[in-house]
Design an enzyme around this catalytic site. Structure first.
Site, PDB file in Angstrom:
ATOM      1  N   CYS A 123       0.580  -7.482  11.768  1.00 44.13           N
ATOM      2  CA  CYS A 123       0.813  -7.592  13.208  1.00 44.13           C
ATOM      3  C   CYS A 123       0.019  -8.733  13.839  1.00 44.13           C
ATOM      4  O   CYS A 123      -0.201  -8.746  15.053  1.00 44.13           O
ATOM      5  CB  CYS A 123       0.521  -6.271  13.903  1.00 44.13           C
ATOM      6  SG  CYS A 123       1.712  -4.998  13.482  1.00 44.13           S
ATOM      7  N   ASP A 171      -9.345  -9.835   8.820  1.00 41.75           N
ATOM      8  CA  ASP A 171      -8.794  -8.511   8.480  1.00 41.75           C
ATOM      9  C   ASP A 171      -9.778  -7.365   8.746  1.00 41.75           C
ATOM     10  O   ASP A 171      -9.367  -6.305   9.176  1.00 41.75           O
ATOM     11  CB  ASP A 171      -8.351  -8.481   7.010  1.00 41.75           C
ATOM     12  CG  ASP A 171      -7.420  -7.304   6.703  1.00 41.75           C
ATOM     13  OD1 ASP A 171      -6.469  -7.082   7.477  1.00 41.75           O
ATOM     14  OD2 ASP A 171      -7.657  -6.601   5.703  1.00 41.75           O
ATOM     15  N   SER A 208      -1.430  -3.565  10.226  1.00 40.31           N
ATOM     16  CA  SER A 208      -1.060  -4.451   9.125  1.00 40.31           C
ATOM     17  C   SER A 208       0.190  -5.267   9.477  1.00 40.31           C
ATOM     18  O   SER A 208       1.154  -4.723  10.027  1.00 40.31           O
ATOM     19  CB  SER A 208      -0.780  -3.626   7.875  1.00 40.31           C
ATOM     20  OG  SER A 208      -1.918  -2.850   7.573  1.00 40.31           O
ATOM     21  N   LYS A 250      -9.696  -2.379   1.506  1.00 40.90           N
ATOM     22  CA  LYS A 250      -9.430  -1.239   2.374  1.00 40.90           C
ATOM     23  C   LYS A 250     -10.193   0.011   1.916  1.00 40.90           C
ATOM     24  O   LYS A 250     -10.666   0.796   2.738  1.00 40.90           O
ATOM     25  CB  LYS A 250      -7.921  -0.979   2.467  1.00 40.90           C
ATOM     26  CG  LYS A 250      -7.142  -2.153   3.078  1.00 40.90           C
ATOM     27  CD  LYS A 250      -7.578  -2.431   4.471  1.00 40.90           C
ATOM     28  CE  LYS A 250      -7.149  -3.720   5.117  1.00 40.90           C
ATOM     29  NZ  LYS A 250      -5.807  -4.189   5.118  1.00 40.90           N
ATOM     30  N   ARG A 288       0.836  -1.193   0.000  1.00 45.27           N
ATOM     31  CA  ARG A 288       0.000   0.000   0.000  1.00 45.27           C
ATOM     32  C   ARG A 288       0.877   1.252   0.000  1.00 45.27           C
ATOM     33  O   ARG A 288       2.021   1.218   0.451  1.00 45.27           O
ATOM     34  CB  ARG A 288      -0.908   0.026   1.232  1.00 45.27           C
ATOM     35  CG  ARG A 288      -2.092  -0.942   1.155  1.00 45.27           C
ATOM     36  CD  ARG A 288      -3.005  -0.836   2.363  1.00 45.27           C
ATOM     37  NE  ARG A 288      -2.336  -1.276   3.563  1.00 45.27           N
ATOM     38  CZ  ARG A 288      -1.753  -0.490   4.455  1.00 45.27           C
ATOM     39  NH1 ARG A 288      -1.804   0.825   4.334  1.00 45.27           N
ATOM     40  NH2 ARG A 288      -1.141  -0.985   5.520  1.00 45.27           N
ATOM     41  N   TYR A 327      -1.610  -3.582  -6.958  1.00 44.01           N
ATOM     42  CA  TYR A 327      -1.335  -4.370  -5.763  1.00 44.01           C
ATOM     43  C   TYR A 327      -2.393  -4.241  -4.668  1.00 44.01           C
ATOM     44  O   TYR A 327      -2.797  -3.141  -4.313  1.00 44.01           O
ATOM     45  CB  TYR A 327       0.032  -3.976  -5.165  1.00 44.01           C
ATOM     46  CG  TYR A 327       0.544  -5.052  -4.252  1.00 44.01           C
ATOM     47  CD1 TYR A 327       1.235  -6.126  -4.786  1.00 44.01           C
ATOM     48  CD2 TYR A 327       0.285  -5.046  -2.893  1.00 44.01           C
ATOM     49  CE1 TYR A 327       1.675  -7.151  -3.969  1.00 44.01           C
ATOM     50  CE2 TYR A 327       0.719  -6.067  -2.072  1.00 44.01           C
ATOM     51  CZ  TYR A 327       1.417  -7.115  -2.619  1.00 44.01           C
ATOM     52  OH  TYR A 327       1.840  -8.143  -1.821  1.00 44.01           O
ATOM     53  N   HIS A 356     -10.565  -2.459  11.298  1.00 46.98           N
ATOM     54  CA  HIS A 356      -9.472  -3.329  10.819  1.00 46.98           C
ATOM     55  C   HIS A 356      -9.258  -4.424  11.872  1.00 46.98           C
ATOM     56  O   HIS A 356      -8.307  -4.369  12.645  1.00 46.98           O
ATOM     57  CB  HIS A 356      -8.208  -2.468  10.657  1.00 46.98           C
ATOM     58  CG  HIS A 356      -7.090  -3.117   9.914  1.00 46.98           C
ATOM     59  ND1 HIS A 356      -5.779  -2.753  10.097  1.00 46.98           N
ATOM     60  CD2 HIS A 356      -7.078  -4.087   8.973  1.00 46.98           C
ATOM     61  CE1 HIS A 356      -5.007  -3.472   9.292  1.00 46.98           C
ATOM     62  NE2 HIS A 356      -5.764  -4.287   8.610  1.00 46.98           N
ATOM     63  N   ARG A 392       2.011 -12.135  -0.615  1.00 49.77           N
ATOM     64  CA  ARG A 392       0.664 -12.448  -0.114  1.00 49.77           C
ATOM     65  C   ARG A 392       0.090 -13.691  -0.771  1.00 49.77           C
ATOM     66  O   ARG A 392       0.450 -14.043  -1.904  1.00 49.77           O
ATOM     67  CB  ARG A 392      -0.272 -11.271  -0.415  1.00 49.77           C
ATOM     68  CG  ARG A 392       0.102  -9.962   0.270  1.00 49.77           C
ATOM     69  CD  ARG A 392      -0.614  -9.781   1.575  1.00 49.77           C
ATOM     70  NE  ARG A 392      -0.054  -8.721   2.393  1.00 49.77           N
ATOM     71  CZ  ARG A 392      -0.615  -8.318   3.531  1.00 49.77           C
ATOM     72  NH1 ARG A 392      -1.730  -8.875   3.958  1.00 49.77           N
ATOM     73  NH2 ARG A 392      -0.056  -7.378   4.263  1.00 49.77           N
TER      74      ARG A 392
HETATM   75  P1  GTP Z   1      -2.469  -7.761   7.340  1.00 54.77           P
HETATM   76  O1  GTP Z   1      -2.984  -8.797   6.411  1.00 54.77           O
HETATM   77  O2  GTP Z   1      -1.341  -6.958   6.757  1.00 54.77           O
HETATM   78  O3  GTP Z   1      -3.525  -6.864   7.896  1.00 54.77           O
HETATM   79  O4  GTP Z   1      -1.707  -8.528   8.537  1.00 54.77           O
HETATM   80  P2  GTP Z   1      -2.169  -9.391   9.807  1.00 54.77           P
HETATM   81  O5  GTP Z   1      -2.443  -8.484  10.954  1.00 54.77           O
HETATM   82  O6  GTP Z   1      -3.237 -10.348   9.420  1.00 54.77           O
HETATM   83  O7  GTP Z   1      -0.820 -10.170  10.188  1.00 54.77           O
HETATM   84  P3  GTP Z   1      -0.440 -11.722  10.061  1.00 54.77           P
HETATM   85  O8  GTP Z   1      -1.246 -12.594  10.968  1.00 54.77           O
HETATM   86  O9  GTP Z   1      -0.435 -12.080   8.624  1.00 54.77           O
HETATM   87  O10 GTP Z   1       1.046 -11.705  10.624  1.00 54.77           O
HETATM   88  C1  GTP Z   1       2.069 -10.912  10.059  1.00 54.77           C
HETATM   89  C2  GTP Z   1       3.427 -11.478  10.414  1.00 54.77           C
HETATM   90  O11 GTP Z   1       3.572 -11.558  11.829  1.00 54.77           O
HETATM   91  C3  GTP Z   1       3.652 -12.891   9.871  1.00 54.77           C
HETATM   92  O12 GTP Z   1       4.967 -13.007   9.401  1.00 54.77           O
HETATM   93  C4  GTP Z   1       3.428 -13.765  11.073  1.00 54.77           C
HETATM   94  O13 GTP Z   1       4.147 -14.981  10.992  1.00 54.77           O
HETATM   95  C5  GTP Z   1       3.894 -12.885  12.237  1.00 54.77           C
HETATM   96  N1  GTP Z   1       3.144 -13.179  13.491  1.00 54.77           N
HETATM   97  C6  GTP Z   1       1.811 -13.341  13.613  1.00 54.77           C
HETATM   98  N2  GTP Z   1       1.471 -13.656  14.898  1.00 54.77           N
HETATM   99  C7  GTP Z   1       2.621 -13.664  15.600  1.00 54.77           C
HETATM  100  C8  GTP Z   1       2.946 -13.921  16.980  1.00 54.77           C
HETATM  101  O14 GTP Z   1       2.073 -14.197  17.824  1.00 54.77           O
HETATM  102  N3  GTP Z   1       4.260 -13.828  17.329  1.00 54.77           N
HETATM  103  C9  GTP Z   1       5.245 -13.522  16.414  1.00 54.77           C
HETATM  104  N4  GTP Z   1       6.495 -13.452  16.853  1.00 54.77           N
HETATM  105  N5  GTP Z   1       4.974 -13.290  15.107  1.00 54.77           N
HETATM  106  C10 GTP Z   1       3.698 -13.351  14.704  1.00 54.77           C
HETATM  107  C1  SPV Z   2      -2.990  -4.516   5.128  1.00 53.85           C
HETATM  108  O1  SPV Z   2      -2.029  -3.864   4.678  1.00 53.85           O
HETATM  109  O2  SPV Z   2      -3.500  -4.256   6.239  1.00 53.85           O
HETATM  110  C2  SPV Z   2      -3.528  -5.659   4.358  1.00 53.85           C
HETATM  111  C3  SPV Z   2      -3.048  -5.849   2.989  1.00 53.85           C
HETATM  112  O3  SPV Z   2      -4.378  -6.378   4.856  1.00 53.85           O
HETATM  113  S1  SPV Z   2      -3.773  -4.754   1.857  1.00 53.85           S
HETATM  114  O4  SPV Z   2      -4.893  -5.451   1.208  1.00 53.85           O
HETATM  115  O5  SPV Z   2      -2.753  -4.428   0.864  1.00 53.85           O
HETATM  116  O6  SPV Z   2      -4.278  -3.591   2.527  1.00 53.85           O
HETATM  117 MN    MN Z   3      -5.015  -5.609   6.889  1.00 52.06          MN
END
Ligand code: GTP
Ligand code: SPV
Ligand code: MN
Length: 580
Positions: A251, A276, A249, A207, A70, A198, A227, A365
């Site tokens: 996290c 999400d 994002s 979003k 983004r 993207y 979110h 992704r």
């Molecule tokens: P968006 O799709 O961008 O909104 O992200 P999200 O909030 O869904 O994050 P996601 O669960 O995909 O995790 C992002 C990164 O953080 C990945 O590389 C995960 O492996 C890592 N991660 C997720 N949960 C944990 C956790 O509890 N501990 C650690 N150390 N890493 C984590």
């Molecule tokens: C984020 O960035 O929080 C995502 C990926 O979930 S995107 O669809 O690019 O916003």
């Molecule tokens: Mn997101």
């Protein structure tokens, strides 16, 4: 094909006049349509077939190397009054924005096909679902929208019945970052995006519609577009709770939404409603209920392994679009954290060389249907959504924020959400690892002034019979060598267990100036063998760090000036005073 909705017919005709496509295709969402698009993209080299024996129906798309995340600095909220967009957004005058972006749209689809993509955000029969139409010249966007939303004929029928829809115009343009803009016109319920193919820049249902436009609508209509993940949990006593979590994002939303209980916690069940975005309404039962407006996951690939998230790992072994991952000699997708195989080609398509950085882009992704998730639950289709017991706010903080604490009441919860901060990630272009305020994980996504947004959050007190309890969590505390102090992933259920016990009124907590914290005896830590020193850091309040933190929160809130709700300012003062 066309439609009985005159506004839609006219908009498509006008857009075609402006962008001058060679063909116009109205998407139905059928399997044949998908197969034809895949074939077209394979021929053009826009999709690469992955190993069909081990990854059936999986394809790789490589986006332009300058178009991998983004772009918050190119994202605008275009309201008539600048103050309505607030200090949290980039603003442009609507007339100026239209003129600027329409000049870029002029003739941009010459030689291309214009796809009309009707979609529904939310279960197709839900009173809380909302429809939109995306016009795009990207077949990649069409394939992704087909997975991420209820796309095609059904959505068009709902639009024809209801008469309203959000208009989203998208073109990849020439992919030049100098001619890339993501513009939102909340007062007109429309979006215009050019120059990126993207994720959040281009899949306009996500979003742009489901957060930026929807948050604006939600404020005027008395609901919330957030979110947030939505997860269902049943403990060994048979108590069922739904928890929503707002983390910025990359996290951990997807991972918490699909959590697998650790072996040492038998009898627990976990299922996913969303990972999400959540739309929260006051239900007819007076409770805060959540639906997931999406139908699929556009998730972070790196870090996905059988150890961290077996559900996600299994889910992405078939019928998955990969974007910007590496490839092995066996033509399998590869990413950092995948426990088998070795990369031979990097995400740009070059021979892999460690010296050039990671093999898969850190923001690579997967796109998959939510139904492929082993933890899928049919309640995801429930038109009324699920009742929320607790809301978690969470950030990626190597220091300061403890593993978990509870807000004393709703007002305090809103203050905790407003003040939260997190380290920036690869999900957006820019520096990574910089701590910034990210209120409710909505900094990049709120379609209006945060001051009004905080007031809107506060207004739910009194409107909801049983307000969710609010917590702050942090899975990302590190020791001085940069090692995570908390194992995370499945073990996060130990924190969820305490959260549920707090909702049920049985777990202990002790009061601190920032909220209610568990002692280590209050958490189920069986089988973890964490050193006492780690637990101490995770559950201790670093007063010196919090004095600095509360001052930073104060400075941040003051950016909103007189518009900041007095109740929030008073709540801030209360916490500051308590910290002494
Ligand atoms: P968006 O799709 O961008 O909104 O992200 P999200 O909030 O869904 O994050 P996601 O669960 O995909 O995790 C992002 C990164 O953080 C990945 O590389 C995960 O492996 C890592 N991660 C997720 N949960 C944990 C956790 O509890 N501990 C650690 N150390 N890493 C984590
Ligand atoms: C984020 O960035 O929080 C995502 C990926 O979930 S995107 O669809 O690019 O916003
Ligand atoms: Mn997101």
């Amino acid at each position: 094909m066309t439609t009985t909705n005159a506004a839609l017919r006219e908009w498509v005709a006008q857009t075609a006049k402006l962008t001058q496509p060679e063909h116009i295709h109205w998407c139905t969402g059928s399997d044949t349509e998908r197969d034809e698009l895949v074939e077209l993209m394979l021929q053009r080299g826009d999709l690469i077939e992955l190993n069909q024996a081990t990854f059936p129906n999986c394809y790789l798309h490589r986006s332009h190397p300058s178009d991998v995340a983004r772009v918050e600095h190119l994202t605008f909220i275009c309201t008539k009054n600048k103050a309505d967009a607030g200090p949290n957004n980039n603003w442009m005058d609507p007339a100026e924005a239209h003129a600027k972006i329409d000049a870029l749209f002029a003739g941009c689809m010459k030689g291309r096909t214009l796809y009309v993509v009707p979609y529904c955000m939310g279960p197709i029969t839900s009173p809380y679902a909302r429809c939109g139409v995306e016009i795009t010249d990207s077949p990649y966007v069409v394939l992704n929208m087909r997975i991420m939303t209820r796309m095609g004929t059904q959505a068009l029928h709902r639009i024809e019945k209801e008469g309203t829809f959000v208009k989203g115009l998208h073109s990849v343009g020439d992919l030049n970052p100098d001619r890339r803009f993501i513009m939102h016109f909340p007062e007109e319920l429309s979006i215009k995006s050019i120059g990126s193919g993207y994720g959040g820049n281009a899949l306009l249902g996500k979003k742009c519609h489901a957060l930026r436009i929807a948050s604006y609508q939600a404020r005027t209509e008395g609901w919330l577009a957030e979110h947030m993940l939505i997860v269902g949990v049943e403990n060994p006593r048979g108590e069922v709770h739904y928890i929503a979590g707002a983390f910025p994002s990359a996290c951990g939303k997807t991972n918490l939404g699909m959590l697998i209980p650790p072996d040492t916690m038998p009898g627990w069940k976990v299922w996913t409603i969303g990972e999400d975005i959540a739309w929260l309404h006051v239900g007819s039962d007076g409770r805060l209920r959540a639906i997931n407006p999406e139908a699929g996951f556009f998730g972070v690939v790196p870090g996905t392994s059988p150890k961290t998230n077996r559900n996600a790992y299994e889910m992405i072994h078939h019928d998955t679009i990969y974007t910007n991952v590496a490839v092995t000699a066996d033509n399998e997708p590869w990413w950092e954290g995948r426990t088998s195989g070795t990369p031979v080609t990097d995400w740009k398509g070059n021979p892999y060389d460690k010296a050039n950085g990671p093999a898969a882009h850190p923001n690579s992704r997967f796109t998959v249907s939510a139904k492929q998730n082993p933890a899928y639950n049919h309640l995801m289709e429930h038109p009324e959504g699920v009742p929320i017991s607790a809301i978690l706010f969470g950030g990626r903080r190597r220091e300061v924020a403890p593993l978990v604490y509870e807000a004393r009441d709703w007002k305090h919860g809103v203050m905790v959400g407003a003040g939260m901060a997190s380290e920036t990630t690869a999900a957006a272009v820019g520096a990574v690892g910089v701590v910034r305020r990210d209120s409710m994980a909505m900094k990049p996504f709120c379609g209006y002034n945060f001051a009004d947004y905080f007031a809107h959050w506060l207004s739910f007190e009194g409107k909801v019979k049983q307000l969710p309890k609010v917590f702050h969590v942090n899975w990302f505390r590190q020791d001085k060598d940069g090692k995570f102090l908390w194992p995370g992933f499945g073990d996060n259920l130990r924190v969820i267990s305490w959260v549920i016990d707090r909702c049920e009124g049985r777990a202990k907590a002790h009061e601190t100036p920032i909220g209610l914290l568990p002692h280590k005896e209050d958490l189920d830590l069986k089988g973890l063998n964490l050193p006492d020193s780690s637990l101490h850091q995770l559950l201790d309040l670093d007063l010196a760090a919090w004095h600095a933190e509360i001052d930073q929160i104060g400075q941040y809130l003051e950016e909103y000036g007189d518009r900041l709700p007095a109740a929030l300012r008073a709540e801030y003062q209360r916490v500051k005073k308590a910290l002494g």
